[in-house]
Design a protein around this motif. Sequence first.
Motif, short mmCIF file in Angstrom:
data_model
loop_
_atom_site.label_atom_id
_atom_site.label_comp_id
_atom_site.label_asym_id
_atom_site.label_seq_id
_atom_site.Cartn_x
_atom_site.Cartn_y
_atom_site.Cartn_z
N ALA A 160 8.13 4.90 2.43
CA ALA A 160 7.35 5.96 1.78
C ALA A 160 8.27 7.02 1.20
O ALA A 160 8.00 7.56 0.11
CB ALA A 160 6.38 6.58 2.79
N ILE A 161 9.36 7.33 1.91
CA ILE A 161 10.34 8.29 1.37
C ILE A 161 11.03 7.71 0.15
O ILE A 161 11.20 8.40 -0.86
CB ILE A 161 11.38 8.64 2.46
N GLU A 162 11.40 6.44 0.23
CA GLU A 162 12.06 5.78 -0.91
C GLU A 162 11.17 5.81 -2.15
O GLU A 162 11.65 6.05 -3.26
CB GLU A 162 12.38 4.33 -0.54
N CYS A 163 9.87 5.58 -1.96
CA CYS A 163 8.92 5.57 -3.08
C CYS A 163 8.38 6.95 -3.40
O CYS A 163 7.59 7.10 -4.33
CB CYS A 163 7.76 4.63 -2.77
N VAL A 200 12.47 15.96 5.34
CA VAL A 200 12.89 14.88 6.23
C VAL A 200 13.93 15.39 7.24
O VAL A 200 13.96 14.95 8.39
CB VAL A 200 13.46 13.70 5.41
N GLU A 201 14.73 16.34 6.81
CA GLU A 201 15.76 16.90 7.69
C GLU A 201 15.17 17.55 8.93
O GLU A 201 15.79 17.57 10.00
CB GLU A 201 16.59 17.91 6.89
N THR A 202 13.94 18.08 8.81
CA THR A 202 13.34 18.79 9.94
C THR A 202 12.94 17.88 11.09
O THR A 202 12.75 18.35 12.21
CB THR A 202 12.08 19.55 9.46
N ALA A 257 16.18 9.72 1.96
CA ALA A 257 15.72 10.92 1.26
C ALA A 257 16.76 11.42 0.28
O ALA A 257 16.43 12.09 -0.71
CB ALA A 257 15.37 12.01 2.27
N GLY A 258 18.03 11.09 0.52
CA GLY A 258 19.09 11.50 -0.39
C GLY A 258 19.22 10.65 -1.62
O GLY A 258 19.96 10.98 -2.54
N MET A 259 18.48 9.54 -1.66
CA MET A 259 18.51 8.68 -2.84
C MET A 259 17.58 9.24 -3.92
O MET A 259 16.66 9.99 -3.64
CB MET A 259 18.09 7.26 -2.46
N LEU A 260 17.82 8.85 -5.15
CA LEU A 260 17.04 9.38 -6.27
C LEU A 260 15.64 8.79 -6.29
O LEU A 260 15.44 7.61 -5.98
CB LEU A 260 17.75 9.05 -7.59
N SER A 261 14.68 9.61 -6.65
CA SER A 261 13.29 9.16 -6.74
C SER A 261 13.13 8.08 -7.80
O SER A 261 13.90 8.02 -8.76
CB SER A 261 12.37 10.34 -7.11
N PRO A 262 12.11 7.24 -7.66
CA PRO A 262 11.78 6.31 -8.75
C PRO A 262 11.44 7.09 -10.02
O PRO A 262 10.86 8.18 -9.96
CB PRO A 262 10.54 5.56 -8.22
N LEU A 263 11.82 6.56 -11.16
CA LEU A 263 11.60 7.26 -12.42
C LEU A 263 10.12 7.56 -12.66
O LEU A 263 9.78 8.59 -13.23
CB LEU A 263 12.15 6.42 -13.58
N ALA A 264 9.26 6.66 -12.22
CA ALA A 264 7.82 6.86 -12.43
C ALA A 264 7.34 8.13 -11.74
O ALA A 264 6.44 8.83 -12.23
CB ALA A 264 7.04 5.66 -11.93
N LYS A 265 7.93 8.45 -10.58
CA LYS A 265 7.55 9.67 -9.86
C LYS A 265 8.16 10.91 -10.51
O LYS A 265 7.51 11.94 -10.63
CB LYS A 265 7.98 9.57 -8.40
N LEU A 266 9.42 10.81 -10.96
CA LEU A 266 10.07 11.95 -11.59
C LEU A 266 9.40 12.32 -12.91
O LEU A 266 9.31 13.49 -13.27
CB LEU A 266 11.55 11.63 -11.84
N ASP A 267 8.92 11.30 -13.62
CA ASP A 267 8.30 11.56 -14.93
C ASP A 267 7.01 12.37 -14.81
O ASP A 267 6.54 12.93 -15.81
CB ASP A 267 8.01 10.24 -15.65
N ALA A 278 0.83 -1.21 0.00
CA ALA A 278 0.00 0.00 0.00
C ALA A 278 0.86 1.26 0.00
O ALA A 278 0.53 2.24 -0.67
CB ALA A 278 -0.92 -0.01 1.22
N VAL A 279 1.96 1.21 0.74
CA VAL A 279 2.88 2.37 0.76
C VAL A 279 3.45 2.59 -0.63
O VAL A 279 3.49 3.73 -1.13
CB VAL A 279 4.03 2.12 1.77
N GLU A 280 3.87 1.52 -1.27
CA GLU A 280 4.45 1.63 -2.61
C GLU A 280 3.46 2.22 -3.61
O GLU A 280 3.84 3.00 -4.48
CB GLU A 280 4.92 0.25 -3.08
#
Length: 668
Positions: free
Chosen positions: A401-404, A468-470, A439-449, A367-369
């Motif tokens: 959720a951050i990763e996705c 996320v830093e906050t 949070a420093g990793m790159l977003s999934p391409l589907a989200k960036l598109d 569900a998170v994904e």
Amino acid sequence: MATSAVSAGTIVVEVLNNSNYLDWSVYLRNYLLAQDLWDAVKAIDEPPEDEEKKADDPLKAWRKKNAMALHTIQISCGPEAFALIRDSNSAKFAWDALAANFKTQALLPSDLPVESATSSNNPGYDESVCDFRQYQPFFKAVRSGDWNKAKELLTLHPNAARAKIPYSNKTALYIATELEHEHIVEELVQLMLEEDLEIKSSGWTALAVAADRGNIKIVKCMVRKSKKILSIATENNNMTPILLACISEHWDVVRYLYSVTPLEDLMPDKGPYGAGLVCHSIGVKKFDIAQELINRCPKLVLTKDPFGISPMHALAFLPSIFPRINRIREMKLIHIQSLQILDHMCEVMTHLDGKEMEDVHEAIFRAVERGIFEFFDRIFQASPNLVWSYNRMRRNAFQFAIECRQEKVYTLIYKLDKRKRSSIANLVDTSKNGMLHVAGMLSPLAKLDNISGAALQMQRELQWFKEVETITFPRSREALNAEFLAPRDVFTKNHKELVKEGERWMKETATSCTFVGALIFTIMFASAFTVPGGNNEQTGIPIFLNKKIFMVFIVSDAISLFSSTTSVLMFLGILTSHYAEDDFLKSLPTKMIIGLSTLFFSIAAMMVAFSSALFIMIHQQSWIVVPIIFLATVPITLFIWMQFPLLVEMFISTYGSGTFDRKVKQWT
């Protein structure tokens, strides 16, 4: 493998009919072997190992090979043969079905002497084949749909109604069902015993075929004769008739079969059929059946269907059932029903423990994904301890959720009290990555598109990192992962290419707009000194100075001049920027917003100046003035169409309410 279209004549001498199966099968088999398609006919479940090694996507390659083999078989069939495999989606199933129906006829030509088949000295003698020969005319009449002739033959051979074709085990009822001869099916059902309806061919009963085809009339006819056949599953994919109708989306058949199927046949202890019905109903948003079944048997929530999926997983697979905007009444009803099913699942979940909860954990991360924050919210309200659950990488639901990049799901972290929020924010995974590392990793391409332009994509990535830093402790911002990288180092490493793409996108856009702005500036500057109608030779004052339309020209000319100048300066600022990572957060988007906005005003003001000048000079010729003024709106419209959506998206992303909603009510 051949991919060009072929005709039946290039494959076989003649298309398949009642008398040429043996020769036809030899021709076609050799052709399929030559085209490397025979594997698709002989295999059924999965591609061979060598195929997996050759193809990047073995499933896709296998489907293509199966489709080509099936097409080759279909175009090599006559009308009668094609009718049997018209709805087949498997080359193997089609080949076996044709063999079962036509091989016997080829072995038993009409002029074959009875003695040669019945002779006890014949080494190829098969008693079942011999007995079947007397029923061949009856089966031919059934295939052709001629019940009058079939009825006459039944008076000579009463047992023909229950006879089975050798090798395929098909009865006349099965054949009539395949060909959808409804009147013949009704007559045959009356003549047959209940157990005769249980006979299978290629693992399917006649009722299974009727349900798969969606023929409600034939289904009702058979069910009235026998209720037992409702629970008989197919042998190749373990599907009952109601599941076959559900997968094929014949909902009139599904609702009828559900009304007559005993509830105990859908219970978990009877097999995966009840769970399968719930899963497929959820998948196509038919929640009434799913909700009723779950209410009557809560254990179905975590029962696996024939494909190994539970109803909870099925619900987690469908983000569209939780619409953010309920546009119509039907969508509102679906939304309400889906939440009711989810609430019922949550009630069942509170009584589970140990290994039974593993399926719930998997559903949560699914569900998170998919970004189904309602699912996530309701599950955690029902069982708050699930916020500590983690996946195989030991990432909790909020890290995932951050990763996705699912902001709606991540925002739910603000429903936790500050103590829990801080604890979760500082957990690490198996690679010692904290929440800020993720949070420093790159977003999934589907989200960036889904975001226009590399610059805005970089801005969104920075917004995630800053958000996320906050909530992390200061020491976590400098913590090192297993690769000895701090969160900011992870961000820089993973976004190096995106920074370059964002810089290129910004510069290309700014260069194009600078050229347009400079051109407008040049034209408007020249227009200010070459006014329409000219100047008075003695005083140098414009001749039409006292006309209101002339003032419109002057004002619009000045606005266009000043706007284009501002636009050019902003774009020059973009071109000369040093493009640090943080510049993409506010500085560069702000310059682009101002540049595009002023460029739009300069184009609009230029068109107004042009139209007013034209009106001053030829206002008496309205037939030409009006169309030209109308055409002057075309450049403005094109600019709005091409650039305005980008301008709005950039403004909302930079100065809007934000991607993350912190004003949420805490869980109690």
